[in-house]
Design a protein around this motif. Structure first.
Motif, PDB file in Angstrom:
ATOM      1  N   GLY A  59      34.697  51.895  48.895  1.00  0.00           N
ATOM      2  CA  GLY A  59      34.337  52.738  47.849  1.00  0.00           C
ATOM      3  C   GLY A  59      34.700  51.914  46.404  1.00  0.00           C
ATOM      4  O   GLY A  59      35.179  50.860  46.417  1.00  0.00           O
ATOM      5  N   LEU A  60      34.268  52.356  45.413  1.00  0.00           N
ATOM      6  CA  LEU A  60      34.796  51.840  44.043  1.00  0.00           C
ATOM      7  C   LEU A  60      35.875  52.880  43.541  1.00  0.00           C
ATOM      8  O   LEU A  60      36.049  53.887  43.327  1.00  0.00           O
ATOM      9  N   ASP A  61      36.952  51.994  43.071  1.00  0.00           N
ATOM     10  CA  ASP A  61      38.296  52.497  42.440  1.00  0.00           C
ATOM     11  C   ASP A  61      37.784  53.103  41.035  1.00  0.00           C
ATOM     12  O   ASP A  61      37.703  52.296  40.354  1.00  0.00           O
ATOM     13  N   GLU A  62      38.212  54.423  40.868  1.00  0.00           N
ATOM     14  CA  GLU A  62      37.416  54.793  39.391  1.00  0.00           C
ATOM     15  C   GLU A  62      38.628  54.614  38.592  1.00  0.00           C
ATOM     16  O   GLU A  62      38.370  54.450  37.333  1.00  0.00           O
ATOM     17  N   ASP A  63      40.208  54.461  38.962  1.00  0.00           N
ATOM     18  CA  ASP A  63      40.988  54.294  37.980  1.00  0.00           C
ATOM     19  C   ASP A  63      40.993  52.750  37.380  1.00  0.00           C
ATOM     20  O   ASP A  63      41.137  52.391  36.218  1.00  0.00           O
ATOM     21  N   GLU A  64      40.594  51.686  38.210  1.00  0.00           N
ATOM     22  CA  GLU A  64      40.457  50.543  37.893  1.00  0.00           C
ATOM     23  C   GLU A  64      39.257  49.773  37.464  1.00  0.00           C
ATOM     24  O   GLU A  64      39.250  48.886  36.814  1.00  0.00           O
ATOM     25  N   SER A  65      38.074  50.629  37.667  1.00  0.00           N
ATOM     26  CA  SER A  65      36.840  49.979  37.194  1.00  0.00           C
ATOM     27  C   SER A  65      36.602  50.356  35.858  1.00  0.00           C
ATOM     28  O   SER A  65      37.212  51.211  35.669  1.00  0.00           O
ATOM     29  N   ARG A  66      36.064  49.583  35.146  1.00  0.00           N
ATOM     30  CA  ARG A  66      35.755  50.105  33.588  1.00  0.00           C
ATOM     31  C   ARG A  66      34.427  49.491  33.403  1.00  0.00           C
ATOM     32  O   ARG A  66      33.927  47.953  33.960  1.00  0.00           O
ATOM     33  N   VAL A  67      33.484  49.942  32.631  1.00  0.00           N
ATOM     34  CA  VAL A  67      32.497  49.360  31.801  1.00  0.00           C
ATOM     35  C   VAL A  67      32.790  49.489  30.180  1.00  0.00           C
ATOM     36  O   VAL A  67      33.069  50.467  29.793  1.00  0.00           O
ATOM     37  N   ILE A  68      32.357  48.283  29.644  1.00  0.00           N
ATOM     38  CA  ILE A  68      32.377  48.287  28.395  1.00  0.00           C
ATOM     39  C   ILE A  68      31.089  48.099  27.797  1.00  0.00           C
ATOM     40  O   ILE A  68      30.439  47.130  28.058  1.00  0.00           O
ATOM     41  N   PHE A  69      30.615  48.996  26.819  1.00  0.00           N
ATOM     42  CA  PHE A  69      29.231  48.659  26.092  1.00  0.00           C
ATOM     43  C   PHE A  69      29.851  48.177  25.028  1.00  0.00           C
ATOM     44  O   PHE A  69      30.446  48.917  23.938  1.00  0.00           O
TER      45      PHE A  69
END
Lengths: 352, 487, 322
Positions: free
Chosen positions: B247-257
């Protein structure tokens, strides 16, 4: 007159002492702290020498040749000599305009590696830009300052005050950056860089140079003329408050003669001398502006010597030139002051 | 002699009350107070910025070269704001696939400058023996409102790293729309729509990041027009090999626009928040201006007053010495010494102080001679006060207000000098000054590229402080010396 | 001594219109001056002496201006002259002035000769040797070495400068010479010599002189008439000997009592308590009443008329005839 000759001698002696002292200080700083640089200079020269050696030589012969050459260079610069001897020698050499050779490797595109030749290559461009600008802003400043002094307290006077405070708070080269943003980037009226100079001949060449000069010239004038005008205005108003101005008016001297005769002549020693000084000194201050506009003058040379090639002899040469300009400027201003103001007596300061 | 102190207090009060009538002086003083507040707040509101200015990692999450956030109000067009997402809008878990979806609503004329993805996930295998050479497959796609999707990362393998003796490992994949792979993707995406009647531009001639959010028409390469609507950025992960749970770790994943506008003053090429740098610039401006002018004035006072008080050969000697010192040019000495000793800001401060007091000492001496003739100085001498006491208790307080005015006038010169040296590469690399910001702007060709905010704000800082001190100093001079006043 | 009236001032009023209000520096001043005579003007500083002098020269600096009244110099009305006419017809031609403050009174960058020649050049068109000859004659007249003509002001002593200024003031033989504190910057010996010179010159040249000073003892010696000024008013005007012996106005009385006298033993020097009023808002009635020991009710309310008592004009309620 013997008194004025004595004044001349005293001022000249003073200037000479200052020049020697400053060059000595620079040599001292340079020699005591530059062992590392000495190594650097030698290594680079040795490296260049190694490249040019006959490839047929045996490794032993090579090593021997390199060692000999290294020692020869060390002797040439006198890096083995006692520190004091080196300091005095640098002082002497500099004062006799023996500025040494550039270690840049490419000599900034000048054919000769002698620092004096390199400087003489770049200096005329600085003078072209700055002398033109200085003439414009000094004349403009004096004219506007005179006008403001005559209408002290008016709107023009107040506007000048605000303008001069604002422009004296701005770094000149920052105004240059703004000028590039507005006139080169936004409006596209001028090229964003002054260098290289146009690849043309005759009339078109001069037109091209002028086109490249317009922005730096405008910047220098814009930043410096307000302060000059304000200074002139203050000197003139302080004279205008003196009693002899009132006396001259009472005598029936026409107002034109009161302003351009009594007032201006009395105020002229500081105005003229500070103009002369500004003229000579600001070449140093305009170097950064040159860099911003990529104007291929002393500033360009200094920046490359400082940041790209770490070329100590050239830096020393530029520093020495600036020092000479400053000292000579002061000396000339002093002499001129003595000539213009009959009150200046030998050895005495102007009594206010 | 307490009455002298009373006199001094009274003088200060009278100067203060007259100063209230100087409009320019009050404006100057208010600016100084404002700058002072900013300077004092810098360590709290922008802590660590000073030392961390050159630390690239510190500024990673910021947009590159974003305009100030109020640019929309004064300039045409609207700019995409900076948008950092720590949680996806949708998280779809399927048997052999998980997908994160980030919705992005584009309603701006100037579209995003960048998209950064930091995908961080986990994967587990049944036994420790399998915890080796395991990959997940990653796909990053931008779904556009017109249905023309752009796949930036298409099924690339990402290896999972397992800690020793554990069956659950992690994987990380960072992506930037500014990376050369992504730029190639965008260029070829644009080529598909390019109008064949127009000459195909080279890749170096276009700004690829605009293509992602541009209308898919013939002009997409030469003159991209923003395509408004809802975009979905999907990050899809599929397992391979022995991987069971993942799975993808929700706490550590990040998207920056990455936005086109940010903060009060925008950001520079290195993604640094110029507002924070500006605050430190204000702090350093006041520090160097203040330290240099206060210490120069102090030296000038002592030197000038000593010379004036003792007179005779002492005065003669001190004046000759000072004359020689005045002949020493400041700028070359600064260049050569900083170059050789190193570009510390404190060396600059020390050098400027050493050379900064000369001219002022001369003026103070000539005033000191007048003061010495004042009767009560003579009286104090007659009463047997020592020279040092007469100088510090009687003569210096007389001239102090004037010296303060002169000190104020010195501040802008110091700040401008420091900034100029910074452009020459002689600025302190460990501090953020306005001069450094400008020299970096110059180094990055900010003027030629029209990055006005990077150039304007540090310069305005210098001008503002200079203006404030000159206006205050001049007003003080006028109050102290009414002869200078015009009617 | 001729009987020609060379200066006739009537109701001269000059105000300064400053941002803080109207400064009534001179109100309704009237007096006459005949050839060969002199008037001494005395009063504390700020009483309007200098304003009067500048009004006569038409050199009141803005924001001040002559509000009303008339000044006739040798029969010519000068209040209506344009600035240009005032410069070419009045200043130095008809009225010249010796300014206060000897140190700062000559332009430092011009020689004595240059500055003396200026009036000759701009009024008479005289240049070169002819002008030089005249200047040297006048230098000689004020007991100076004519060779000073070639010197710069900073090479001269205060006394020398003052004499040069006086010589310059006399160059065009004007009808009236105003001398504003001509000797304050000088020591007593030089002062006495210059005063004697002035007395002699007045006789020789038959012009009128106006002495302005705060030092009454000098005035008594040199002037025929005295004008005592207080807060913009001429409070007493008449023959110097009379006023000196028998002052009428309470202010004059105080002023004369305050002169130290060498030959008489006096117990104490008189002084006038209080300070002169602010002229933006002068006291009602008589402007002197707050400091006057003889003031009564009327003084605080009604401005006094001028009364002629024994040939002396005095502006005071004490001399009102019932």
């Amino acid at each position: 007159m013997p008194a004025s000759f004595k004044y001349f001698l005293l001022r000249s002696l003073n200037a000479l002492i200052v020049l020697i002292v400053v060059v000595f200080i620079i040599s001292l700083v340079f020699n005591t702290l530059s062992d590392e640089m000495a190594d650097e200079i030698i290594s680079e020269e040795v490296h260049a020498y190694t490249m040019g050696l006959d490839p047929e030589l045996t490794p032993e012969e090579r090593a021997e040749a390199v060692r000999e050459y290294r020692q020869e260079r060390i002797d040439h610069y006198g890096f083995d000599d006692p520190i004091w001897e080196r300091i005095f020698r640098t002082t002497y050499n500099t004062l006799t305009f023996d500025l040494g050779h550039s270690t840049s490797g490419y000599n900034y595109g000048v054919g000769d590696s002698a620092v004096s030749s390199i400087i003489m290559h770049f200096l005329p461009r600085t003078i072209l830009l700055f002398t033109t600008a200085a003439i414009i802003y000094i004349l403009l400043g004096i004219a506007v300052g005179l006008k403001a002094a005559q209408v002290a307290g008016s709107k023009l006077d107040k506007a000048l005050s605000l303008f001069s405070i604002t422009t004296s708070s701005m770094p000149m080269w920052w105004v240059g950056m703004l000028a590039i943003l507005i006139f080169a980037y936004q409006l596209g009226w001028f090229p964003t860089t002054a260098f290289p100079f146009p690849d043309e001949t005759g009339w078109a060449y001069y037109r091209g140079v002028l086109h490249r000069m317009a922005m730096p010239l405008g910047t220098i004038v814009f930043v410096l003329f307000g302060g000059r005008a304000w200074g002139t205005r203050n000197m003139v108003t302080s004279v205008l408050q003196d009693d002899y101005i009132m006396a001259a008016r009472a005598k029936g001297v026409p107002e034109r003669r009161v302003i351009y005769g009594h007032t201006l002549k009395t105020a002229s020693p500081p105005i003229v001398t500070s103009a002369i000084l500004a003229f000579l000194l600001s070449i140093g201050g305009a170097m950064i502006t040159e860099i911003i506009f990529n104007w291929p003058g002393m500033g360009y040379l200094l920046r490359n010597a400082l940041l790209q090639t770490r070329d100590v002899p050239t830096i020393m040469g530029i520093v020495f030139l600036t020092t000479i300009l400053w000292v000579v400027g002061y000396w000339l201003a002093d002499l001129l002051y003595g000539y213009l103001d009959p009150r200046v007596e030998v050895g005495a300061e102007k009594q206010v | 002699m307490s009455f002298r102190l009373e006199d001094f207090k009274e003088r200060v009060f009278s100067i203060a009350s007259e100063f209230k009538g100087e409009r320019m002086g009050l404006v100057g003083l208010s600016i100084i107070i404002f700058i002072l507040i900013v300077a004092l707040a810098a360590p709290f509101l922008a802590s660590g910025v000073d030392g961390g200015w050159a630390d690239r990692a510190r500024w990673e999450d910021n947009p590159r070269l974003a305009e100030p956030s109020w640019a929309d109000y004064i300039l045409p067009g609207s700019r995409a704001p900076h948008d950092i997402r720590d949680t996806p809008d949708e998280y779809i878990e399927e048997a052999r696939r998980v997908t994160q979806v980030y919705n992005y609503e584009n309603e701006y004329d100037y579209t995003l400058s960048d998209i950064q993805v930091r995908a961080h996930g986990f994967a587990s295998v049944p036994s420790i023996a399998d915890a080796e050479d395991q990959d997940v497959v990653l796909t990053v796609t931008l779904e556009r409102p017109d249905g023309n999707d752009i796949t930036f990362i298409s099924g690339e393998r990402e290896s999972v790293s397992f800690p020793e003796n554990e069956t659950t490992g992690t994987f990380t994949r960072n992506f930037r729309m500014r990376s050369s792979d992504a730029r190639d993707t965008l260029y070829s995406f644009g080529q598909d729509f390019h109008d064949p009647d127009i000459e195909m531009p080279e890749q170096g001639q276009i700004t690829e990041r605009s293509i992602a959010f541009a209308k898919a028409d013939g002009n997409i390469l030469v003159d991209p027009e923003p395509l408004k609507g809802t975009y979905n950025l999907t990050i899809e992960v599929r397992p391979t090999g022995e991987i069971e749970e993942f799975g993808l770790d929700e706490d550590e994943s990040r998207v920056i626009f990455g936005g086109r506008k940010y903060g009060l003053m925008g950001t520079d090429y290195y993604r640094r928040d110029l507002t924070l740098g500006w605050m430190w610039g204000a702090r350093w401006a006041l520090i160097i201006g203040g330290v240099v002018s206060i210490s120069s004035v102090a030296i000038a006072l002592l030197y000038g007053m000593t010379s004036a008080y003792y007179g005779g050969w002492v005065d003669e000697f001190m004046q000759r010495l000072n004359e020689i010192l005045i002949g020493i040019p400041m700028f070359p000495i600064l260049i050569i010494t900083l170059y050789i000793l190193g570009t510390s800001i404190w060396i600059f401060v020390a050098l400027y102080t050493i050379l900064g007091w000369r001219g002022l000492a001369k003026i103070i001496r000539s005033r000191g001679i007048q003061i010495r003739q004042d009767t009560y100085v003579e009286a104090a001498q007659a009463l047997g006060s020592s020279g040092g006491r007469v100088i510090t208790r009687h003569m210096i307080p007389q001239i102090l207000p004037y010296a303060i005015a002169e000190g104020a006038l010195m501040v802008p010169m110091v700040i401008i000098a420091e900034a100029g040296l910074a452009v020459l590469g002689l600025g302190d690399p460990g501090t953020v000054t306005w001069g450094r910001m400008l020299s970096e702007a110059h180094g990055a060709n900010a003027t030629v590229n029209g990055q006005w905010w990077w150039v304007i704000f540090p310069g305005i800082g210098i001008t503002l402080v200079g203006f404030a001190f000159i206006a205050t100093g001049m007003a003080l001079e006028r109050v102290i010396n009414p002869k200078m006043r015009q009617r | 001594m001729s009987e020609r009236t060379i200066l006739d001032v009537k109701d001269l009023t000059t105000h300064y219109f400053t941002s803080k209000g109207v400064v009534k520096a001179l109100d309704d001043a009237s007096f006459q001056l005949k050839g060969g005579q002199s008037i001494g003007v005395a009063g504390e500083s700020g009483c309007g002496k200098s304003t009067m002098a500048f009004s006569l020269l038409r050199m009141v600096q803005p924001p001040g201006r002559i509000v009303s009244g008339s000044i006739k110099v040798d029969g010519m009305e000068v209040t209506g002259l344009s600035e240009k006419e005032a410069r070419s017809k009045l200043r130095w031609q008809k009225i010249s002035m010796v300014f206060q403050g000897a140190m700062d009174i000559m332009t430092p960058v011009y020689t004595v000769g240059y500055q003396m020649r200026e009036p000759l050049k701009y009024h008479k068109g005289l240049k070169g040797d002819k002008a030089k000859e005249i200047c040297m004659r006048y230098l000689d007249m004020v007991d100076l070495d004519p060779e000073l003509y070639y010197r710069y002001p900073h090479e001269l002593s205060g006394g020398q400068k003052q004499r040069i200024i006086i010589a310059t003031a006399l160059l065009l033989e004007p009808d009236v010479v105003i001398l504003d504190e001509p000797t304050t910057a000088l020591d007593v010996v030089v002062e006495a010599r210059i005063m004697n010179d002035l007395k002699r010159l007045k006789k020789e040249l038959d012009n009128g002189m106006i002495f302005i000073t705060h030092d009454l003892s000098i005035l008594a010696e040199i002037s025929d008439n005295l004008a005592i000024m207080y807060a913009g008013w001429i409070v007493e005007f008449g023959p110097a000997t009379k006023i000196y012996k028998e002052p009428k106005h309470p202010y004059t009385q105080k002023l004369i009592a305050a002169i130290p006298r060498l030959r008489k033993d006096i117990d104490r020097l008189e002084y006038i308590p209080g300070a002169p009023p602010e002229l933006t808002n002068p006291p009602s009635g008589c402007r002197f009443h707050p400091r006057c020991e003889q003031a009564f009710d009327k003084c605080t309310e009604v401005e006094p008329e001028e009364h002629v008592v024994e040939g002396v004009r005095v502006k005071c309620h004490l001399y009102e005839e019932d």
